[in-house]
Design a protein around this motif. Structure first.
Motif, PDB file in Angstrom:
ATOM      1  N   THR A  19       0.830  -1.207   0.000  1.00  0.00           N
ATOM      2  CA  THR A  19       0.000   0.000   0.000  1.00  0.00           C
ATOM      3  C   THR A  19       0.867   1.261   0.000  1.00  0.00           C
ATOM      4  O   THR A  19       0.577   2.216  -0.721  1.00  0.00           O
ATOM      5  CB  THR A  19      -0.950  -0.009   1.219  1.00  0.00           C
ATOM      6  N   ALA A  20       1.929   1.257   0.785  1.00  0.00           N
ATOM      7  CA  ALA A  20       2.827   2.414   0.824  1.00  0.00           C
ATOM      8  C   ALA A  20       3.502   2.625  -0.521  1.00  0.00           C
ATOM      9  O   ALA A  20       3.554   3.754  -1.027  1.00  0.00           O
ATOM     10  CB  ALA A  20       3.875   2.236   1.924  1.00  0.00           C
ATOM     11  N   VAL A  21       4.001   1.563  -1.118  1.00  0.00           N
ATOM     12  CA  VAL A  21       4.698   1.688  -2.401  1.00  0.00           C
ATOM     13  C   VAL A  21       3.783   2.274  -3.467  1.00  0.00           C
ATOM     14  O   VAL A  21       4.166   3.210  -4.180  1.00  0.00           O
ATOM     15  CB  VAL A  21       5.282   0.328  -2.849  1.00  0.00           C
ATOM     16  N   VAL A  22       2.548   1.755  -3.581  1.00  0.00           N
ATOM     17  CA  VAL A  22       1.675   2.256  -4.650  1.00  0.00           C
ATOM     18  C   VAL A  22       1.209   3.688  -4.379  1.00  0.00           C
ATOM     19  O   VAL A  22       1.042   4.466  -5.324  1.00  0.00           O
ATOM     20  CB  VAL A  22       0.480   1.317  -4.934  1.00  0.00           C
ATOM     21  N   HIS A  23       1.045   4.073  -3.121  1.00  0.00           N
ATOM     22  CA  HIS A  23       0.655   5.455  -2.831  1.00  0.00           C
ATOM     23  C   HIS A  23       1.819   6.430  -3.060  1.00  0.00           C
ATOM     24  O   HIS A  23       1.610   7.566  -3.488  1.00  0.00           O
ATOM     25  CB  HIS A  23       0.102   5.580  -1.408  1.00  0.00           C
ATOM     26  N   ILE A  24       3.019   6.002  -2.768  1.00  0.00           N
ATOM     27  CA  ILE A  24       4.181   6.853  -3.050  1.00  0.00           C
ATOM     28  C   ILE A  24       4.352   7.012  -4.565  1.00  0.00           C
ATOM     29  O   ILE A  24       4.619   8.119  -5.051  1.00  0.00           O
ATOM     30  CB  ILE A  24       5.442   6.294  -2.365  1.00  0.00           C
ATOM     31  N   LEU A  25       4.148   5.931  -5.310  1.00  0.00           N
ATOM     32  CA  LEU A  25       4.200   6.037  -6.780  1.00  0.00           C
ATOM     33  C   LEU A  25       3.103   6.954  -7.307  1.00  0.00           C
ATOM     34  O   LEU A  25       3.323   7.718  -8.241  1.00  0.00           O
ATOM     35  CB  LEU A  25       4.111   4.656  -7.424  1.00  0.00           C
ATOM     36  N   TYR A  26       1.919   6.884  -6.703  1.00  0.00           N
ATOM     37  CA  TYR A  26       0.817   7.785  -7.045  1.00  0.00           C
ATOM     38  C   TYR A  26       1.267   9.246  -6.870  1.00  0.00           C
ATOM     39  O   TYR A  26       1.074  10.084  -7.753  1.00  0.00           O
ATOM     40  CB  TYR A  26      -0.372   7.450  -6.143  1.00  0.00           C
ATOM     41  N   GLY A  27       1.889   9.525  -5.732  1.00  0.00           N
ATOM     42  CA  GLY A  27       2.381  10.883  -5.477  1.00  0.00           C
ATOM     43  C   GLY A  27       3.470  11.295  -6.445  1.00  0.00           C
ATOM     44  O   GLY A  27       3.500  12.439  -6.908  1.00  0.00           O
ATOM     45  N   ILE A  28       4.370  10.373  -6.776  1.00  0.00           N
ATOM     46  CA  ILE A  28       5.442  10.687  -7.736  1.00  0.00           C
ATOM     47  C   ILE A  28       4.850  11.029  -9.093  1.00  0.00           C
ATOM     48  O   ILE A  28       5.265  12.008  -9.735  1.00  0.00           O
ATOM     49  CB  ILE A  28       6.439   9.517  -7.822  1.00  0.00           C
ATOM     50  N   VAL A  29       3.878  10.227  -9.552  1.00  0.00           N
ATOM     51  CA  VAL A  29       3.233  10.497 -10.847  1.00  0.00           C
ATOM     52  C   VAL A  29       2.604  11.886 -10.840  1.00  0.00           C
ATOM     53  O   VAL A  29       2.803  12.683 -11.767  1.00  0.00           O
ATOM     54  CB  VAL A  29       2.185   9.416 -11.180  1.00  0.00           C
ATOM     55  N   LEU A  30       1.868  12.210  -9.784  1.00  0.00           N
ATOM     56  CA  LEU A  30       1.235  13.533  -9.726  1.00  0.00           C
ATOM     57  C   LEU A  30       2.278  14.635  -9.610  1.00  0.00           C
ATOM     58  O   LEU A  30       2.131  15.693 -10.223  1.00  0.00           O
ATOM     59  CB  LEU A  30       0.239  13.590  -8.569  1.00  0.00           C
ATOM     60  N   GLY A  31       3.337  14.396  -8.855  1.00  0.00           N
ATOM     61  CA  GLY A  31       4.392  15.396  -8.726  1.00  0.00           C
ATOM     62  C   GLY A  31       5.114  15.671 -10.042  1.00  0.00           C
ATOM     63  O   GLY A  31       5.535  16.789 -10.312  1.00  0.00           O
ATOM     64  N   LEU A  32       5.236  14.645 -10.872  1.00  0.00           N
ATOM     65  CA  LEU A  32       5.897  14.803 -12.179  1.00  0.00           C
ATOM     66  C   LEU A  32       5.002  15.486 -13.213  1.00  0.00           C
ATOM     67  O   LEU A  32       5.491  16.266 -14.025  1.00  0.00           O
ATOM     68  CB  LEU A  32       6.356  13.455 -12.719  1.00  0.00           C
ATOM     69  N   PHE A  33       3.700  15.171 -13.178  1.00  0.00           N
ATOM     70  CA  PHE A  33       2.851  15.624 -14.265  1.00  0.00           C
ATOM     71  C   PHE A  33       1.991  16.845 -13.941  1.00  0.00           C
ATOM     72  O   PHE A  33       1.582  17.549 -14.862  1.00  0.00           O
ATOM     73  CB  PHE A  33       1.959  14.487 -14.742  1.00  0.00           C
ATOM     74  N   LEU A  34       1.691  17.111 -12.676  1.00  0.00           N
ATOM     75  CA  LEU A  34       0.921  18.301 -12.352  1.00  0.00           C
ATOM     76  C   LEU A  34       1.865  19.508 -12.354  1.00  0.00           C
ATOM     77  O   LEU A  34       2.981  19.437 -11.857  1.00  0.00           O
ATOM     78  CB  LEU A  34       0.260  18.176 -10.980  1.00  0.00           C
ATOM     79  N   GLN A  35       1.391  20.579 -12.896  1.00  0.00           N
ATOM     80  CA  GLN A  35       2.188  21.803 -12.969  1.00  0.00           C
ATOM     81  C   GLN A  35       1.812  22.737 -11.828  1.00  0.00           C
ATOM     82  O   GLN A  35       0.633  22.900 -11.521  1.00  0.00           O
ATOM     83  CB  GLN A  35       1.935  22.528 -14.305  1.00  0.00           C
ATOM     84  N   ALA A  36       2.802  23.323 -11.231  1.00  0.00           N
ATOM     85  CA  ALA A  36       2.558  24.371 -10.235  1.00  0.00           C
ATOM     86  C   ALA A  36       2.742  25.685 -10.971  1.00  0.00           C
ATOM     87  O   ALA A  36       3.853  26.066 -11.308  1.00  0.00           O
ATOM     88  CB  ALA A  36       3.545  24.255  -9.070  1.00  0.00           C
ATOM     89  N   ARG A  37       1.643  26.332 -11.286  1.00  0.00           N
ATOM     90  CA  ARG A  37       1.733  27.547 -12.113  1.00  0.00           C
ATOM     91  C   ARG A  37       1.798  28.779 -11.261  1.00  0.00           C
ATOM     92  O   ARG A  37       1.103  29.039 -10.408  1.00  0.00           O
ATOM     93  CB  ARG A  37       0.533  27.646 -13.024  1.00  0.00           C
TER      94      ARG A  37
END
Length: 177
Positions: free
Chosen positions: A159-177
């Motif tokens: 559960t921890a691994v998949v949630h951390i990967l979830y956060g990494i994906v969002l951190g890579l693809f979401l833009q902070a404008r």
């Protein structure tokens, strides 16, 4: 207040950074949640965990297990989109997004899920036994317990691994404008 946070994590936030990445949230929130849910299902199918999140969530609203899994997938997709909104808002507030910031939010996310959300689930789930009350005639599911350990010793790690990967994906693809 932002000044103290900016000093801790790096450069100050530009004033234009208050706008959220709505398009990124709509797209990548769904994709990241679908990937997280698929990874949890695969982990269950290969025997790394016994947790069946779509069944657990869906059986709150549907009694039939097959229909419950479909409903649970949709419920988890909606919940994941809500969490993705929190990630997008955090990135916008901080004026930056990165894989490591996403991973850090993933650690917080999974911490809340494993220590608060899942242990509280038996209190509202009509088909789940409670640790305190024991099994009832209507209880079809065992309670997850703290860190979801009732579903296997590897469950918190998976559960921890998949949630951390979830956060990494969002951190890579979401833009902070």
């Amino acid at each position: 207040m932002y000044g103290a946070v900016a000093r801790i994590i790096g450069e100050p936030r530009p004033e234009s950074a208050t706008e959220m990445d709505w398009a990124g949230w709509a797209l990548f929130g769904v994709l990241a949640t679908a990937a997280l849910t698929a990874a949890m299902i695969i982990a269950q199918l290969v025997g790394l965990t016994r947790v069946d999140l779509p069944l657990i969530l869906g059986s709150m609203v549907v009694e039939d297990p097959d229909r419950a899994r479909v409903a649970g997938f949709l419920i988890h997709l909606a919940a994941g989109q809500g969490f993705a909104l929190g990630y997008a808002a955090t990135f916008a507030l901080l004026g930056r997004s990165s894989w490591w910031l996403g991973a850090a939010l993933g650690v917080v996310h999974v911490g809340v899920a494993l220590t608060v959300l899942l242990p509280l689930l038996p209190g509202v789930h009509p088909r789940m036994a409670s640790l305190r009350a024991g099994p009832s005639s209507r209880a079809l599911l065992e309670p997850p317990g703290l860190f979801a350990l009732n579903y296997g010793i590897q469950t918190p790690v998976v559960t921890a691994v998949v949630h951390i990967l979830y956060g990494i994906v969002l951190g890579l693809f979401l833009q902070a404008r």
